[in-house]
Design a protein around this motif. Structure first.
Motif, PDB file in Angstrom:
ATOM      1  N   LYS A 186       0.848  -1.190   0.000  1.00 12.46           N
ATOM      2  CA  LYS A 186       0.000   0.000   0.000  1.00 12.46           C
ATOM      3  C   LYS A 186       0.885   1.243   0.000  1.00 12.46           C
ATOM      4  O   LYS A 186       2.007   1.208   0.520  1.00 12.46           O
ATOM      5  CB  LYS A 186      -0.958  -0.019   1.177  1.00 12.46           C
ATOM      6  CG  LYS A 186      -0.261  -0.050   2.561  1.00 12.46           C
ATOM      7  CD  LYS A 186       0.228   1.307   2.979  1.00 12.46           C
ATOM      8  CE  LYS A 186       1.340   1.268   3.966  1.00 12.46           C
ATOM      9  NZ  LYS A 186       2.068   2.562   4.053  1.00 12.46           N
ATOM     10  N   PHE A 233      -2.220  -4.687   3.214  1.00 12.26           N
ATOM     11  CA  PHE A 233      -2.630  -3.764   4.267  1.00 12.26           C
ATOM     12  C   PHE A 233      -2.411  -4.520   5.577  1.00 12.26           C
ATOM     13  O   PHE A 233      -3.155  -5.459   5.896  1.00 12.26           O
ATOM     14  CB  PHE A 233      -4.102  -3.392   4.118  1.00 12.26           C
ATOM     15  CG  PHE A 233      -4.427  -2.639   2.851  1.00 12.26           C
ATOM     16  CD1 PHE A 233      -4.352  -1.261   2.818  1.00 12.26           C
ATOM     17  CD2 PHE A 233      -4.813  -3.320   1.696  1.00 12.26           C
ATOM     18  CE1 PHE A 233      -4.670  -0.565   1.659  1.00 12.26           C
ATOM     19  CE2 PHE A 233      -5.117  -2.633   0.536  1.00 12.26           C
ATOM     20  CZ  PHE A 233      -5.045  -1.243   0.518  1.00 12.26           C
ATOM     21  N   ARG A 256      -5.118  -5.979   7.962  1.00  7.92           N
ATOM     22  CA  ARG A 256      -6.034  -6.971   7.406  1.00  7.92           C
ATOM     23  C   ARG A 256      -5.457  -8.385   7.440  1.00  7.92           C
ATOM     24  O   ARG A 256      -6.179  -9.356   7.168  1.00  7.92           O
ATOM     25  CB  ARG A 256      -6.402  -6.589   5.966  1.00  7.92           C
ATOM     26  CG  ARG A 256      -7.156  -5.279   5.837  1.00  7.92           C
ATOM     27  CD  ARG A 256      -8.575  -5.364   6.364  1.00  7.92           C
ATOM     28  NE  ARG A 256      -9.396  -6.247   5.574  1.00  7.92           N
ATOM     29  CZ  ARG A 256     -10.081  -5.883   4.501  1.00  7.92           C
ATOM     30  NH1 ARG A 256     -10.020  -4.614   4.091  1.00  7.92           N
ATOM     31  NH2 ARG A 256     -10.822  -6.741   3.842  1.00  7.92           N
ATOM     32  N   PRO A 290      -3.987   4.626   3.964  1.00  6.30           N
ATOM     33  CA  PRO A 290      -4.484   3.321   3.485  1.00  6.30           C
ATOM     34  C   PRO A 290      -4.773   2.329   4.606  1.00  6.30           C
ATOM     35  O   PRO A 290      -5.720   1.539   4.496  1.00  6.30           O
ATOM     36  CB  PRO A 290      -3.332   2.834   2.594  1.00  6.30           C
ATOM     37  CG  PRO A 290      -2.684   4.078   2.100  1.00  6.30           C
ATOM     38  CD  PRO A 290      -2.750   5.032   3.265  1.00  6.30           C
ATOM     39  N   HIS A 291      -3.988   2.358   5.676  1.00  5.31           N
ATOM     40  CA  HIS A 291      -4.255   1.445   6.791  1.00  5.31           C
ATOM     41  C   HIS A 291      -5.620   1.738   7.416  1.00  5.31           C
ATOM     42  O   HIS A 291      -6.413   0.823   7.684  1.00  5.31           O
ATOM     43  CB  HIS A 291      -3.161   1.584   7.854  1.00  5.31           C
ATOM     44  CG  HIS A 291      -1.832   1.042   7.455  1.00  5.31           C
ATOM     45  ND1 HIS A 291      -1.662  -0.246   6.995  1.00  5.31           N
ATOM     46  CD2 HIS A 291      -0.600   1.612   7.447  1.00  5.31           C
ATOM     47  CE1 HIS A 291      -0.374  -0.449   6.727  1.00  5.31           C
ATOM     48  NE2 HIS A 291       0.287   0.657   6.988  1.00  5.31           N
ATOM     49  N   SER A 320      -8.424   0.690   5.149  1.00  4.40           N
ATOM     50  CA  SER A 320      -8.556  -0.767   5.021  1.00  4.40           C
ATOM     51  C   SER A 320      -9.383  -1.355   6.153  1.00  4.40           C
ATOM     52  O   SER A 320      -9.966  -2.437   6.004  1.00  4.40           O
ATOM     53  CB  SER A 320      -7.174  -1.424   4.975  1.00  4.40           C
ATOM     54  OG  SER A 320      -6.576  -1.500   6.259  1.00  4.40           O
ATOM     55  N   CYS A 371      -8.674  -7.834  -0.456  1.00  2.00           N
ATOM     56  CA  CYS A 371      -7.640  -6.801  -0.568  1.00  2.00           C
ATOM     57  C   CYS A 371      -6.878  -6.935  -1.880  1.00  2.00           C
ATOM     58  O   CYS A 371      -5.648  -6.898  -1.914  1.00  2.00           O
ATOM     59  CB  CYS A 371      -6.665  -6.890   0.614  1.00  2.00           C
ATOM     60  SG  CYS A 371      -7.388  -6.433   2.194  1.00  2.00           S
ATOM     61  N   PHE A 381      -9.450  -3.271  -4.801  1.00  2.00           N
ATOM     62  CA  PHE A 381      -9.624  -2.590  -3.518  1.00  2.00           C
ATOM     63  C   PHE A 381      -8.548  -1.530  -3.333  1.00  2.00           C
ATOM     64  O   PHE A 381      -8.822  -0.417  -2.866  1.00  2.00           O
ATOM     65  CB  PHE A 381      -9.577  -3.596  -2.371  1.00  2.00           C
ATOM     66  CG  PHE A 381      -9.756  -2.969  -1.008  1.00  2.00           C
ATOM     67  CD1 PHE A 381     -10.998  -2.562  -0.569  1.00  2.00           C
ATOM     68  CD2 PHE A 381      -8.666  -2.786  -0.169  1.00  2.00           C
ATOM     69  CE1 PHE A 381     -11.171  -1.982   0.678  1.00  2.00           C
ATOM     70  CE2 PHE A 381      -8.816  -2.201   1.081  1.00  2.00           C
ATOM     71  CZ  PHE A 381     -10.068  -1.799   1.506  1.00  2.00           C
ATOM     72  N   GLY A 382      -7.323  -1.861  -3.724  1.00  2.50           N
ATOM     73  CA  GLY A 382      -6.253  -0.877  -3.652  1.00  2.50           C
ATOM     74  C   GLY A 382      -6.544   0.347  -4.498  1.00  2.50           C
ATOM     75  O   GLY A 382      -6.236   1.483  -4.103  1.00  2.50           O
ATOM     76  N   VAL A 418      -9.046   2.587  -2.649  1.00  3.75           N
ATOM     77  CA  VAL A 418      -8.354   3.369  -1.623  1.00  3.75           C
ATOM     78  C   VAL A 418      -7.643   4.559  -2.263  1.00  3.75           C
ATOM     79  O   VAL A 418      -7.700   5.682  -1.749  1.00  3.75           O
ATOM     80  CB  VAL A 418      -7.368   2.478  -0.849  1.00  3.75           C
ATOM     81  CG1 VAL A 418      -6.439   3.309   0.032  1.00  3.75           C
ATOM     82  CG2 VAL A 418      -8.126   1.463   0.006  1.00  3.75           C
TER      83      VAL A 418
END
Length: 295
Positions: A91, A118, A121, A175-176, A179, A272, A276-277, A280
């Motif tokens: 990420k 992430f 996760r 991003p964390h 997530s 993830c 999904f990235g 974000v």
């Protein structure tokens, strides 16, 4: 699965290389880096081959793990996907929507699996908590704080990272937080507000499709004594907090490798994945525009 590593910096050394080397179900065969001497040093420590040519590495493996700045990662991820390599990415996936979309499209066209690491996760305690809260109903609001001291005089191997210096906490620890919040509160309909705090600190307010709102405080310039991560949820089920994890980054990254193996084997996308990235990245881009006076 034969896997190679792209990148030789601190994150590659402390996380990726140990995780790949210890994993029983992958064959860690080689590393490529932008600095040939660093690649040779890392290869020697893990008894693998140092590659001078990234395309030669891609031709020799089934998958790649990437530990590079996001703009470089996105470019090489597209290249790796087109070479038929599954993708274990970091990420943020990219720092522009266009770059992130290119990764997603390349992976889809090549039929390769992708997992974006992430950390939260892939740690057992936090993963279980996220799953439990996502199944609950009636969340009203959330507060997330991801505070680091990378730029405030703490001893950090990442203090001289050019991309972190340029993009700040929004892109590094944002991003964390996302997530965790997205699977629990649902899609972000709008970045309702964004404001600067001390140093690189960013404050965000998000409007979620499930009806809840969330407030995020993100920083890499917090005092060392104030550093840490916390998420608080309030709703019909009461109050709950993200638990601390007892596992470090290497076991978490090994679990992410397990997830990539499963996605490659079954064809079922991981939650993830690169898509999904990309989402974000889209949210962070909206927040970045607000912070810098855009719409």
């Amino acid at each position: 699965m034969r896997i190679g590593l792209l990148g030789t910096g601190p994150w590659a050394q402390m996380a990726h290389a140990p995780a790949l080397g210890e994993h029983e179900d992958v064959d860690f065969v080689g590393v490529w880096g932008r600095r040939a001497d660093a690649a040779k040093d890392l290869a020697a420590r893990h008894d693998i081959r140092a590659y001078d040519d990234v395309d030669a590495l891609l031709a020799d493996v089934d998958a790649v793990a990437v530990a590079l700045p996001p703009a470089v990662q996105a470019e090489l991820a597209v290249r790796a996907a087109r070479a038929g390599c599954h993708l274990l990415l970091d990420k943020p996936l990219a720092t522009t929507v266009e770059q992130g979309r290119a990764v997603v499209e390349a992976a889809q066209e090549a039929g390769v699996a992708s997992v974006v690491f992430f950390t939260t996760r892939f740690q057992p305690e936090t993963e279980e908590w996220i799953t439990e809260q996502a199944a609950a109903q009636g969340w009203f609001t959330a507060h997330a704080q991801w505070l680091g001291s990378v730029f405030s005089g703490g001893d950090s191997r990442f203090a001289n990272s050019p991309w972190r210096r340029e993009k700040g906490a929004l892109w590094d620890v944002g991003p964390h937080a996302l997530s965790v919040l997205l699977p629990v509160l649902g899609e972000v309909r709008q970045v309702a507000a964004a404001a600067h705090g001390p140093g690189d600190t960013a404050h965000l307010v998000l409007d979620h499709a499930g009806g809840a709102s969330s407030a995020l405080t993100l920083s890499l310039t917090a005092p060392s004594a104030a550093a840490g991560a916390a998420v608080e949820l309030r709703g019909e089920a009461g109050l709950t907090h993200l638990p601390a994890s007892t596992q470090g980054v290497v076991p978490a990254l090994m679990r992410a490798t397990d997830a990539l193996l499963a996605a490659a084997r079954t064809g079922a996308p991981h939650p993830c994945d690169a898509a999904f990235g990309l989402r974000v990245t889209e949210i962070l881009t909206q927040a970045d525009a607000l912070l810098n006076g855009g719409e």
